[in-house]
Design an enzyme around this catalytic site. Sequence first.
Site, PDB file in Angstrom:
ATOM      1  N   ASP A  17       6.186  -1.404   3.369  1.00 48.18           N
ATOM      2  CA  ASP A  17       6.782  -1.060   2.071  1.00 48.18           C
ATOM      3  C   ASP A  17       7.180   0.397   2.005  1.00 48.18           C
ATOM      4  OD1 ASP A  17       6.683  -3.414   0.728  1.00 48.18           O
ATOM      5  OD2 ASP A  17       5.235  -2.762  -0.784  1.00 48.18           O
ATOM      6  N   MET A  59       4.082   4.620 -12.492  1.00 50.30           N
ATOM      7  CA  MET A  59       5.513   4.411 -12.768  1.00 50.30           C
ATOM      8  C   MET A  59       5.890   4.859 -14.183  1.00 50.30           C
ATOM      9  SD  MET A  59       5.784   0.656 -10.956  1.00 50.30           S
ATOM     10  CE  MET A  59       4.106   0.146 -11.323  1.00 50.30           C
ATOM     11  N   LYS A 107      13.341   0.406   0.292  1.00 51.96           N
ATOM     12  CA  LYS A 107      14.654   1.054   0.251  1.00 51.96           C
ATOM     13  C   LYS A 107      14.988   1.731   1.584  1.00 51.96           C
ATOM     14  CE  LYS A 107      14.473   1.785  -4.700  1.00 51.96           C
ATOM     15  NZ  LYS A 107      13.077   1.764  -5.108  1.00 51.96           N
TER      16      LYS A 107
HETATM   17  N1  SAH Z   1      -0.158  -0.395  -5.065  1.00 47.74           N
HETATM   18  C1  SAH Z   1       0.089   1.007  -5.353  1.00 47.74           C
HETATM   19  C2  SAH Z   1       0.969   1.186  -6.570  1.00 47.74           C
HETATM   20  C3  SAH Z   1       2.379   0.687  -6.382  1.00 47.74           C
HETATM   21  S1  SAH Z   1       3.391   0.964  -7.774  1.00 47.74           S
HETATM   22  C4  SAH Z   1      -1.246   1.715  -5.502  1.00 47.74           C
HETATM   23  O1  SAH Z   1      -2.294   1.071  -5.586  1.00 47.74           O
HETATM   24  O2  SAH Z   1      -1.246   2.943  -5.522  1.00 47.74           O
HETATM   25  C5  SAH Z   1       4.213   2.469  -7.308  1.00 47.74           C
HETATM   26  C6  SAH Z   1       3.717   3.622  -8.168  1.00 47.74           C
HETATM   27  O3  SAH Z   1       2.463   4.081  -7.678  1.00 47.74           O
HETATM   28  C7  SAH Z   1       4.612   4.841  -8.139  1.00 47.74           C
HETATM   29  O4  SAH Z   1       5.688   4.734  -9.017  1.00 47.74           O
HETATM   30  C8  SAH Z   1       3.642   5.911  -8.612  1.00 47.74           C
HETATM   31  O5  SAH Z   1       3.405   5.815 -10.001  1.00 47.74           O
HETATM   32  C9  SAH Z   1       2.372   5.465  -7.911  1.00 47.74           C
HETATM   33  N2  SAH Z   1       2.176   6.140  -6.607  1.00 47.74           N
HETATM   34  C10 SAH Z   1       2.142   5.568  -5.389  1.00 47.74           C
HETATM   35  N3  SAH Z   1       1.839   6.482  -4.449  1.00 47.74           N
HETATM   36  C11 SAH Z   1       1.673   7.658  -5.097  1.00 47.74           C
HETATM   37  C12 SAH Z   1       1.316   8.970  -4.706  1.00 47.74           C
HETATM   38  N4  SAH Z   1       1.065   9.281  -3.417  1.00 47.74           N
HETATM   39  N5  SAH Z   1       1.225   9.928  -5.653  1.00 47.74           N
HETATM   40  C13 SAH Z   1       1.446   9.651  -6.940  1.00 47.74           C
HETATM   41  N6  SAH Z   1       1.779   8.435  -7.378  1.00 47.74           N
HETATM   42  C14 SAH Z   1       1.886   7.438  -6.482  1.00 47.74           C
END
Ligand code: SAH
Length: 270
Positions: free
Chosen positions: A44, A189, A66
């Site tokens: 992903d 998000m 993407k």
């Molecule tokens: N499954 C993932 C979340 C996926 S949704 C998890 O458990 O973290 C995607 C969102 O996760 C992004 O839009 C952002 O809000 C957050 N996100 C993912 N990686 C991040 C990071 N390294 N720093 C800050 N936000 C992050």
Amino acid sequence: MNTPTTSSRPLGRCTLVGAGPGDPELLTLKAVKAVQAATVLLVDDLVNDEILQWARPDARIVHVGKRGGCKSTPQAFIEKLMIAAVQEGETVVRLKGGDPFVFGRGGEEVEHLREAGIPCEVVNGITAGLAAVTALGVPLTHRDHAAGVVFVTGHAKTGTADGARHDSTDWAALAATARDARLTLVIYMGVAGASHIQQQLLAGGLPAGTPVAVVQHASLPHQRQLVATLGTLVADLAASGLGSPSIIVVGDVLRGMAAAGAPASSRFGT
Ligand code: SAH
């Protein structure tokens, strides 16, 4: 790729693996072992490519976000790909950012695989919300400040008959609950909808002086963060230039930052 209905080869297997927030050292040992064993890796967006250093040299690596070329690979296509590969006997690992079961559509994938008769193992990863508060040096819960945590998406949109999309989260109700039950809000998000979220949390009764932090790229070398209050969130966010992927944290646990010696400009009013 077509999904064969029968196959002479024994079924392979499938594992959804949480790749954590970015820092490869935050992977679990189980995640590394799964990556090492994979013959097919579906990766992903938001998964740090450095993790692929543990992949077998002959593993087939498919970027399905993407970065894979298209705007974003449709979920149904990814699931078809996974099912077909398992039916061809491959050891499939689906690498997902953070934890597969936190806003990762992991639940849907497991369901669809099970419907296709393919059992699927899940390996937890450190979710971005957890990494974000840790990056700030504060806890998610605290005996003096927060009795619990809400992980919530800032992007819960539902379609309506007129084709318009509306935010389906009742932020005002959430604000009242967070205030009364002393909960930390961890918003995924949420950057694009920050203005609406700010307005609704204030309307729901969270004080304007409530500490807020935004952490972009948590756990990575290019991590950036901003500390503000609920009242100044949108203005400070615009001035900072922070964007996606970010976590927004709201709650009194952030007061610990001031106690830990954060610069005066990042301390919170009451
Ligand atoms: N499954 C993932 C979340 C996926 S949704 C998890 O458990 O973290 C995607 C969102 O996760 C992004 O839009 C952002 O809000 C957050 N996100 C993912 N990686 C991040 C990071 N390294 N720093 C800050 N936000 C992050």
